[in-house]
Design an enzyme around this catalytic site. Structure first.
Site, short mmCIF file in Angstrom:
data_model
loop_
_atom_site.label_atom_id
_atom_site.label_comp_id
_atom_site.label_asym_id
_atom_site.label_seq_id
_atom_site.Cartn_x
_atom_site.Cartn_y
_atom_site.Cartn_z
N HIS A 121 9.47 -12.45 -3.38
CA HIS A 121 8.10 -12.39 -3.75
C HIS A 121 7.39 -11.23 -3.01
O HIS A 121 7.61 -10.74 -1.84
CB HIS A 121 7.42 -13.51 -3.25
CG HIS A 121 7.57 -13.79 -1.82
ND1 HIS A 121 6.63 -13.46 -0.83
CD2 HIS A 121 8.49 -14.70 -1.19
CE1 HIS A 121 6.98 -13.84 0.36
NE2 HIS A 121 7.94 -14.66 0.37
N ASP A 122 6.40 -10.66 -3.74
CA ASP A 122 5.65 -9.42 -3.41
C ASP A 122 6.33 -8.16 -3.05
O ASP A 122 5.72 -7.39 -2.53
CB ASP A 122 4.72 -10.02 -2.28
CG ASP A 122 4.12 -11.20 -2.62
OD1 ASP A 122 3.06 -11.24 -3.34
OD2 ASP A 122 4.33 -12.30 -1.84
N GLY A 139 10.42 -10.93 1.60
CA GLY A 139 9.16 -10.68 1.10
C GLY A 139 8.44 -9.43 1.54
O GLY A 139 8.38 -9.27 2.52
#
Length: 266
Positions: A121-122, A139
């Site tokens: 994520h991200d 992340g």
């Protein structure tokens, strides 16, 4: 017209462009957009708020747009955005973002992402990168253009990887890797400039020589971090009047290390 195998499950709300190919038993969710001439392999799942550009090739059994592996995630409508002409091979996992960051995981154009790669994520991945088999990034990692991650390498969350750098196979990177540098080892350490890679990408000899000087100032001269930054900035200033391209690359090197929040791999 899109070519969709009769066993694939495609939500009627999904936006599928012309020339898309969707293989057997693939599953496409309602908030998915797939650009022209992209290929989705057999048994691949594309879900979440996911936008995929044109002419991508996604292999079998990939998981694209799944929820982030973050215990703070509560189902917010975060996104995964993939650019054009990426090769994404079998069993890769690409997750959407979280509201703790910008809410977007982003992958640029012309990347080569091999089997079993995980992009969390991200993360923000630039263009023309290579992720070898089983490379894993946690992340909030940023990977700049033309970076190469060796097989079974792992990258700690919030780490930044500079352009044209390289991580050796089975290496663990826990701090930022400056542009143009090769790092490897159980805890990745720098092992010189990626000179051969720079030659292949058209860097002239003068620029490579100057970047080697910058590398020595940072790693080999025994300077403090602050003094090394000043020396590299001074070197860039010296090159500005005669070698503008070289000065630009030196500034990229300097600005990257100056902005580091996690510290530089040393």
């Amino acid at each position: 017209m899109a070519l969709i195998h009769p066993t694939a499950i495609v939500d009627p709300k999904a936006e599928i462009a012309e020339g898309v190919e969707i293989g057997p038993y693939a599953v496409i969710g309602p908030n998915v957009k797939i650009g022209a001439k992209t290929q989705i392999g057999a048994h691949t799942v594309v879900e979440g708020c996911t936008t995929i550009g044109q002419e991508n090739k996604i292999g079998h059994f990939a998981s694209v747009g799944g929820a982030p592996q973050d215990m703070k995630y509560r189902g917010e409508p975060t996104q995964l955005i993939i650019g054009d002409r990426n090769m994404i091979r079998e069993f890769t996992t690409l997750h959407t973002g979280t509201i703790q960051d910008q809410g977007i995981t982003k992958i640029g154009n012309d990347n080569w992402i091999m089997a079993y790669v995980h992009i969390a994520h991200d993360c923000v991945v630039g263009n023309n990168t290579i992720f070898s088999n089983n490379a894993q990034i946690a992340g909030h990692v940023h990977v700049d253009d033309h970076a190469i991650l060796g097989g079974m390498s792992g990258v700690h969350q919030f780490v930044r990887i500079g352009e044209h750098s390289m991580i050796g196979g089975a290496s663990k990177l826990v701090q930022d890797l400056p542009p143009y540098v090769i790092a490897s080892g159980p805890i990745a350490e720098p092992h010189g400039l990626n000179a051969e890679g720079l030659k292949r990408r058209g860097f002239n000899p003068e620029t490579i020589t100057a970047l080697k000087q910058a590398y020595k100032l940072l790693y080999k001269e025994g300077l403090s971090f602050e003094d090394a930054k000043k020396a590299i900035a001074s070197l860039a200033d010296q090159k500005q009047s005669t070698e503008a391209q070289t000065a630009e690359k030196l500034r990229i090197f300097h600005d990257f290390i100056a902005a580091s929040q996690r510290g530089i791999a040393r």
